[in-house]
Enzyme design. Structure first.
Site, PDB file in Angstrom:
ATOM      1  N   GLU A  54      47.338  10.216   8.898  1.00 35.01           N
ATOM      2  CA  GLU A  54      46.673  11.088   7.924  1.00 35.01           C
ATOM      3  C   GLU A  54      46.949  10.645   6.491  1.00 35.01           C
ATOM      4  O   GLU A  54      46.403  11.200   5.541  1.00 35.01           O
ATOM      5  CB  GLU A  54      47.140  12.536   8.110  1.00 35.01           C
ATOM      6  CG  GLU A  54      46.613  13.206   9.379  1.00 35.01           C
ATOM      7  CD  GLU A  54      47.501  12.994  10.597  1.00 35.01           C
ATOM      8  OE1 GLU A  54      48.275  12.004  10.614  1.00 35.01           O
ATOM      9  OE2 GLU A  54      47.428  13.800  11.536  1.00 35.01           O
ATOM     10  N   LYS A  60      57.240  10.411  20.289  1.00 34.02           N
ATOM     11  CA  LYS A  60      56.885   9.101  19.756  1.00 34.02           C
ATOM     12  C   LYS A  60      57.736   8.028  20.422  1.00 34.02           C
ATOM     13  O   LYS A  60      58.920   7.922  20.168  1.00 34.02           O
ATOM     14  CB  LYS A  60      57.066   9.068  18.243  1.00 34.02           C
ATOM     15  CG  LYS A  60      56.357   7.884  17.649  1.00 34.02           C
ATOM     16  CD  LYS A  60      55.623   8.258  16.401  1.00 34.02           C
ATOM     17  CE  LYS A  60      54.526   7.284  16.122  1.00 34.02           C
ATOM     18  NZ  LYS A  60      54.365   7.010  14.703  1.00 34.02           N
ATOM     19  N   TRP A 105      52.193   7.455  20.175  1.00 29.87           N
ATOM     20  CA  TRP A 105      52.259   8.871  20.504  1.00 29.87           C
ATOM     21  C   TRP A 105      52.086   9.138  21.990  1.00 29.87           C
ATOM     22  O   TRP A 105      51.293   8.510  22.658  1.00 29.87           O
ATOM     23  CB  TRP A 105      51.150   9.645  19.789  1.00 29.87           C
ATOM     24  CG  TRP A 105      51.325   9.816  18.333  1.00 29.87           C
ATOM     25  CD1 TRP A 105      50.456   9.425  17.367  1.00 29.87           C
ATOM     26  CD2 TRP A 105      52.415  10.439  17.653  1.00 29.87           C
ATOM     27  NE1 TRP A 105      50.948   9.781  16.132  1.00 29.87           N
ATOM     28  CE2 TRP A 105      52.142  10.394  16.287  1.00 29.87           C
ATOM     29  CE3 TRP A 105      53.601  11.040  18.095  1.00 29.87           C
ATOM     30  CZ2 TRP A 105      53.020  10.921  15.331  1.00 29.87           C
ATOM     31  CZ3 TRP A 105      54.472  11.556  17.148  1.00 29.87           C
ATOM     32  CH2 TRP A 105      54.182  11.479  15.788  1.00 29.87           C
ATOM     33  N   THR A 115      44.391   9.981  15.704  1.00 36.71           N
ATOM     34  CA  THR A 115      45.806  10.208  15.959  1.00 36.71           C
ATOM     35  C   THR A 115      45.907  11.287  17.030  1.00 36.71           C
ATOM     36  O   THR A 115      45.106  12.220  17.031  1.00 36.71           O
ATOM     37  CB  THR A 115      46.540  10.613  14.663  1.00 36.71           C
ATOM     38  OG1 THR A 115      47.909  10.839  14.969  1.00 36.71           O
ATOM     39  CG2 THR A 115      45.952  11.838  14.005  1.00 36.71           C
TER      40      THR A 115
HETATM   41  P1  ADP Z   1      52.568   5.572  11.790  1.00 32.48           P
HETATM   42  O1  ADP Z   1      53.150   5.325  13.136  1.00 32.48           O
HETATM   43  O2  ADP Z   1      51.783   4.446  11.282  1.00 32.48           O
HETATM   44  O3  ADP Z   1      53.581   6.047  10.812  1.00 32.48           O
HETATM   45  P2  ADP Z   1      51.358   7.897  13.032  1.00 32.48           P
HETATM   46  O4  ADP Z   1      50.357   8.842  12.517  1.00 32.48           O
HETATM   47  O5  ADP Z   1      51.120   7.283  14.361  1.00 32.48           O
HETATM   48  O6  ADP Z   1      51.504   6.785  11.932  1.00 32.48           O
HETATM   49  O7  ADP Z   1      52.765   8.621  13.092  1.00 32.48           O
HETATM   50  C1  ADP Z   1      53.281   9.342  12.028  1.00 32.48           C
HETATM   51  C2  ADP Z   1      54.556  10.055  12.436  1.00 32.48           C
HETATM   52  O8  ADP Z   1      55.492   9.114  12.941  1.00 32.48           O
HETATM   53  C3  ADP Z   1      55.265  10.736  11.301  1.00 32.48           C
HETATM   54  O9  ADP Z   1      54.727  12.004  11.019  1.00 32.48           O
HETATM   55  C4  ADP Z   1      56.677  10.789  11.837  1.00 32.48           C
HETATM   56  O10 ADP Z   1      56.854  11.863  12.755  1.00 32.48           O
HETATM   57  C5  ADP Z   1      56.815   9.492  12.593  1.00 32.48           C
HETATM   58  N1  ADP Z   1      57.371   8.445  11.721  1.00 32.48           N
HETATM   59  C6  ADP Z   1      56.712   7.494  11.045  1.00 32.48           C
HETATM   60  N2  ADP Z   1      57.566   6.687  10.375  1.00 32.48           N
HETATM   61  C7  ADP Z   1      58.802   7.162  10.620  1.00 32.48           C
HETATM   62  C8  ADP Z   1      60.108   6.786  10.200  1.00 32.48           C
HETATM   63  N3  ADP Z   1      60.333   5.739   9.422  1.00 32.48           N
HETATM   64  N4  ADP Z   1      61.141   7.529  10.644  1.00 32.48           N
HETATM   65  C9  ADP Z   1      60.952   8.587  11.456  1.00 32.48           C
HETATM   66  N5  ADP Z   1      59.752   8.982  11.893  1.00 32.48           N
HETATM   67  C10 ADP Z   1      58.685   8.295  11.485  1.00 32.48           C
END
Ligand code: ADP
Length: 551
Positions: free
Chosen positions: A334, A448, A453, A189
């Site tokens: 994570e 994001k 990312w 990540t």
């Molecule tokens: P994933 O994209 O599979 O959730 P990542 O580690 O790439 O995993 O990203 C995690 C982060 O993405 C979270 O800590 C948060 O900031 C953001 N995120 C994930 N899901 C959501 C959601 N439903 N709404 C808002 N932010 C989200």
């Protein structure tokens, strides 16, 4: 007196056992893949299992030993699924790499994980040929195709053909049992500071996560489902679907790289997909295509949307115009990644429609196996009143305790009311009295965009190398399509006046195109704390109303 111990079998939770189960009890259930080569390939769980066994033998023949990492650069497809199981199931570690990253980042990640084998799809051949000399640890490059599609010549010496190494084996292999805490896979990540970091999952964490994902208040998966993960297998293991689908014996439909509206719609309809999952942006193309052609879904019933906040308008369109239930979910790499999902409780049945919708728009409630809390900056827990917002922390069976290679580094975990062992998510949230968590902000310094990312630090480092830049900061700006896009804020060097085009042009070739900032703001100074630290929150506040071009 000593406690009375349970007298049950202590069968370890093994990824190989999931596939063995699927082959024995849902062997004829199909796995359908739209191939990189363009055609549709059909097999079933028994076929996947046999070939995964052969692959495990092939990895051993290549000299792989327990703990060795097998990297992948691949789309969703049956070969990728075989690698998931063939590697983890034979005590190797499956390391999925995001091909959307900038080439240098891909090479850096492969080196950091010390991948011994790299398996990649046909369309990544030019990329891997370019990167191969940088990938010092990789001893075997495996092109995931058949002999017919192998290139006549390649700069990669000893390039292997996936189908050939699989066909060379007899499949006389049975999935071994070993310590369930053994590493099964690694996902990187983009960290908030500098380089990406690896989350190392275990067989145990992966299986418990897969069990939980299948539960009714989560993905609610059964053998009656036809599941199409739009979320890529390189994005946190497609949110665990490759394991959950095998565990429940569901039909699996893999879209390959064909993620445009038309291709997806045809696959949904032809294969009678009932359930899917993906980040919000993947639905845009599909819904636009369907609206333009006045199409409806005939079998698609529900989908998990997460990775970025699902826009309420998209939820409404899917629910009202296409009769698809949207399950808003939150998680992170994570956390394997599932943490919370939004479903109503029976006590909400009589709420007015609008109040129900408001709950469904939150990021949802935790599934058993994960717990959460919100805390203030001193580690004190805050009330669940739907108003107080604080740093969101989590703990549980599929939450990391440390990052890859950093076991001896200071622990990333924090305490809640003096109790240690909580992982700080970097998200800021409020929690409704019924346990519905709502993300209100993010304290980590990343952007994001469309579920992927972008490291602000990386962009800042590039900008700072520009001869006319004195100081640079990159912040997330709201965007209707991508949720967030980067905005570059620059203080020029005295007497210099760099243009927007000049500054943005400077990123070309230094970072992936989609990571280049959308806009530039030139300012006289940036806000700093007394200790000279850049105040990103203040800067974000300052540019809250900023409209990006095209937004
Ligand atoms: P994933 O994209 O599979 O959730 P990542 O580690 O790439 O995993 O990203 C995690 C982060 O993405 C979270 O800590 C948060 O900031 C953001 N995120 C994930 N899901 C959501 C959601 N439903 N709404 C808002 N932010 C989200």
């Amino acid at each position: 007196m000593s406690a009375l111990m349970g007298q049950m079998m202590t069968t370890p939770l093994m990824i190989g056992s999931v596939l063995r189960h699927a082959a024995r009890h849902a062997g004829e259930v199909e796995v359908v893949s739209k191939r990189v080569e363009g055609d549709v390939h059909r097999t079933n769980w028994a076929g996947i299992e046999l070939r995964a066994r052969k692959l495990a033998q092939a990895f051993a023949r290549l000299g792989c030993e327990p703990g060795d990492r097998v990297g992948t650069l691949a789309w969703n497809g049956y070969r990728h699924l075989e690698i998931y199981y063939g590697s983890s199931g034979s005590q190797l570690v499956c390391h999925t790499i995001n091909p959307r990253l900038f080439p240098e980042q891909i090479a850096w990640i492969a080196n950091d994980a010390a991948d011994r084998v790299l398996c990649f799809d046909l369309n990544f051949l030019p990329l891997v040929e370019k990167l191969a000399p940088e990938m010092k640890s990789v001893q075997h490059f495996v092109l995931m195709t058949d002999r017919v599609h192998m290139p006549a010549a390649s700069s990669i010496a000893g390039l292997l053909c996936y189908e050939e190494i699989v066909d060379a084996e007899d499949g006389a292999y049975s999935w071994p049992d070993f310590d369930e805490n053994t590493a099964s896979s690694i996902c990187y990540t983009s960290g908030t500071t500098g380089h990406p970091k690896g989350a190392v999952y275990s067989h145990r964490s992966t299986l418990l996560h897969a069990y939980a994902a299948a539960m009714p208040d989560a993905m609610n998966c059964s053998t009656r489902d036809v599941i199409l993960p739009v979320v890529p297998m390189f994005h946190v293991n497609a949110w665990g679907i490759p394991y959950t689908a095998a565990m429940v014996g569901a039909k699996l439909v893999m879209p390959g790289p064909h993620l445009d509206g038309k291709s997806l719609y045809e696959l949904f309809e032809n294969e009678k997909v009932t359930f899917s999952a993906g980040v919000p942006t993947v639905w845009l193309g599909l819904l636009t295509y369907m609206k333009a052609n006045r199409l409806k879904f005939s079998s698609f019933k529900r989908t998990v949307i997460g990775g970025s906040a699902c826009p309420p308008a998209m939820m409404k369109t899917l629910q009202e115009d296409f009769h698809v239930e949207v399950i808003h979910a939150w998680g992170m790499t994570e956390m394997s990644p599932l943490g919370t999902l939004s479903k109503l409780m029976s006590k909400h049945d009589d709420l007015p429609a609008e109040a129900k919708q408001k709950l469904l728009e939150t990021q949802g409630r935790v599934i058993y196996g994960v717990d959460m809390a919100i805390i203030d900056d001193d580690g004190r827990s805050l009330p669940w009143d739907g108003v107080a917002a604080g740093n969101l922390v989590v703990r549980g069976n599929w939450v990391i305790a440390s990052y890859f290679g950093q076991k001896d580094a200071p622990s990333p975990l924090v305490s809640v009311d003096g109790e240690p062992g909580w992982f700080p998510t970097g998200d800021v949230a409020a929690i409704h009295p019924d346990g519905y968590m709502q993300i209100t902000d993010r304290s980590k310094d990343v952007i994001k965009s469309g579920g992927e990312w972008i490291s602000s630090i990386e962009l800042e480092n590039i900008a700072m190398a520009h001869p006319a830049v004195h100081e640079a900061a990159v912040i997330a700006c709201k965007h209707p399509k991508w949720d967030e896009r980067p905005l570059l804020v620059v203080v020029p060097k005295p007497g210099m006046s760099p243009t927007r085009e000049d500054l943005l042009g400077f990123f070309e070739g230094r970072i992936a195109k989609w990571q280049i900032p959308d806009d530039v703001a030139i300012v006289a100074e940036l806000p700093h704390t007394a200790t000279g630290k850049l105040q990103k929150l203040k800067l974000r506040e300052q540019f809250k109303q900023h409209r990006l071009p095209g937004a």
